[in-house]
Design a protein around this motif. Structure first.
Motif, PDB file in Angstrom:
ATOM      1  N   LYS A  99     -15.568 -25.044  36.299  1.00 33.03           N
ATOM      2  CA  LYS A  99     -15.253 -23.625  36.410  1.00 33.03           C
ATOM      3  C   LYS A  99     -15.636 -22.913  35.116  1.00 33.03           C
ATOM      4  O   LYS A  99     -15.978 -23.545  34.114  1.00 33.03           O
ATOM      5  N   ALA A 100     -15.576 -21.590  35.131  1.00 33.17           N
ATOM      6  CA  ALA A 100     -15.941 -20.794  33.961  1.00 33.17           C
ATOM      7  C   ALA A 100     -15.094 -21.193  32.758  1.00 33.17           C
ATOM      8  O   ALA A 100     -13.873 -21.339  32.862  1.00 33.17           O
ATOM      9  N   GLY A 101     -15.768 -21.412  31.624  1.00 32.32           N
ATOM     10  CA  GLY A 101     -15.081 -21.820  30.413  1.00 32.32           C
ATOM     11  C   GLY A 101     -15.007 -23.320  30.222  1.00 32.32           C
ATOM     12  O   GLY A 101     -14.570 -23.785  29.162  1.00 32.32           O
ATOM     13  N   ASP A 102     -15.447 -24.073  31.242  1.00 37.52           N
ATOM     14  CA  ASP A 102     -15.426 -25.545  31.124  1.00 37.52           C
ATOM     15  C   ASP A 102     -16.493 -25.971  30.120  1.00 37.52           C
ATOM     16  O   ASP A 102     -17.649 -25.549  30.207  1.00 37.52           O
ATOM     17  N   PRO A 103     -16.143 -26.826  29.121  1.00 43.93           N
ATOM     18  CA  PRO A 103     -17.131 -27.271  28.119  1.00 43.93           C
ATOM     19  C   PRO A 103     -18.355 -27.943  28.730  1.00 43.93           C
ATOM     20  O   PRO A 103     -19.429 -27.949  28.120  1.00 43.93           O
ATOM     21  N   PHE A 116     -21.595 -26.007  28.834  1.00 50.17           N
ATOM     22  CA  PHE A 116     -22.347 -25.760  27.607  1.00 50.17           C
ATOM     23  C   PHE A 116     -23.035 -27.016  27.080  1.00 50.17           C
ATOM     24  O   PHE A 116     -23.657 -26.992  26.036  1.00 50.17           O
TER      25      PHE A 116
END
Length: 231
Positions: free
Chosen positions: A214-218, A221
């Motif tokens: 989900k959004a913000g999951d490392p 990146f």
């Protein structure tokens, strides 16, 4: 002067080892026989088992049935061994198995279906292939059926079956012989230039929606970090 059968080693296989099962299971082969004067329904099962063993489930067709042989077996004019011999020497068996394979593959099929085991090694394939080339198909089939190995395991009244199948599946991950596709081995395909379909594109894996980051999951990146590390 006929060529004697070449010698080959009898490597250890599951059917040569004594069983240790406490009780029979559903996956263990059932021995169909005519020793106890089977009823009409039981004889139907015996005949079906013979077709399934010799022709495999891929080849049981209306063209492979032989009503004449079936009638002789039902009226006790021939034994199971004679019935098996008639099926293996039939034109249907030759067309479905010999004509679409080389001698090595045909030997493997016949040893599996008649003797109920896999070939020991390439040397055994070669030995029986020499018999086919020098004496013909009928002599090869008769030698298998009249062998001491066949007599000791099946005799005149037992339908051949894959011996010690359940252990063979567990140890080698193989399916029963009568479920293996009998036609077109790899060497036969290569010989006749049959197309080999190999997927050249990327392999995509399905990931359920709930397992996707989900959004913000490392994890999102990780690719960016790898790119920076290579600069």
């Amino acid at each position: 002067m006929s060529i004697p059968l070449l010698k080959y080693s009898l490597s250890t296989q599951n059917q040569r080892v004594d069983g240790y099962e406490v009780s029979p299971g559903e996956e263990q082969p059932r021995a169909y026989n005519t020793d106890n004067l089977p009823s009409s329904v039981e004889m139907d099962e015996v005949i079906w088992a013979a077709y399934r063993q010799i022709f495999s489930e891929h080849q049981i067709l209306s063209s492979t049935s032989d009503s004449n042989l079936e009638s002789q077996l039902r009226f006790n004019q021939i034994r199971i061994k004679d019935f098996i011999r008639g099926l293996v020497l039939s034109e249907s068996f030759r067309k479905l198995n010999y004509d679409v394979n080389n001698n090595y593959r045909f030997v493997e099929i016949c040893v599996q279906r008649i003797l109920g085991r896999d070939v020991y090694n390439e040397r055994e394939k070669l030995a029986w292939s020499v018999v086919i080339a020098s004496k013909g198909l009928e002599s090869f089939i008769n030698m298998l059926l009249d062998s001491d190995e066949y007599e000791e395991n099946f005799g005149d009244s037992i339908v051949p079956y894959q011996r010690r199948r359940i252990i063979a599946q567990r140890s080698k991950g193989e399916m029963p012989f009568n479920l293996k596709t009998p036609r077109y081995g790899a060497d036969f395909k290569e010989k006749f230039g049959m197309p080999q379909f190999i997927w050249q594109g990327p392999v995509r894996q399905f990931r359920p929606q709930e397992q996707r980051p989900k959004a913000g999951d490392p994890a999102l990146f990780l690719g960016m970090v790898n790119d920076l590390a290579t600069v």
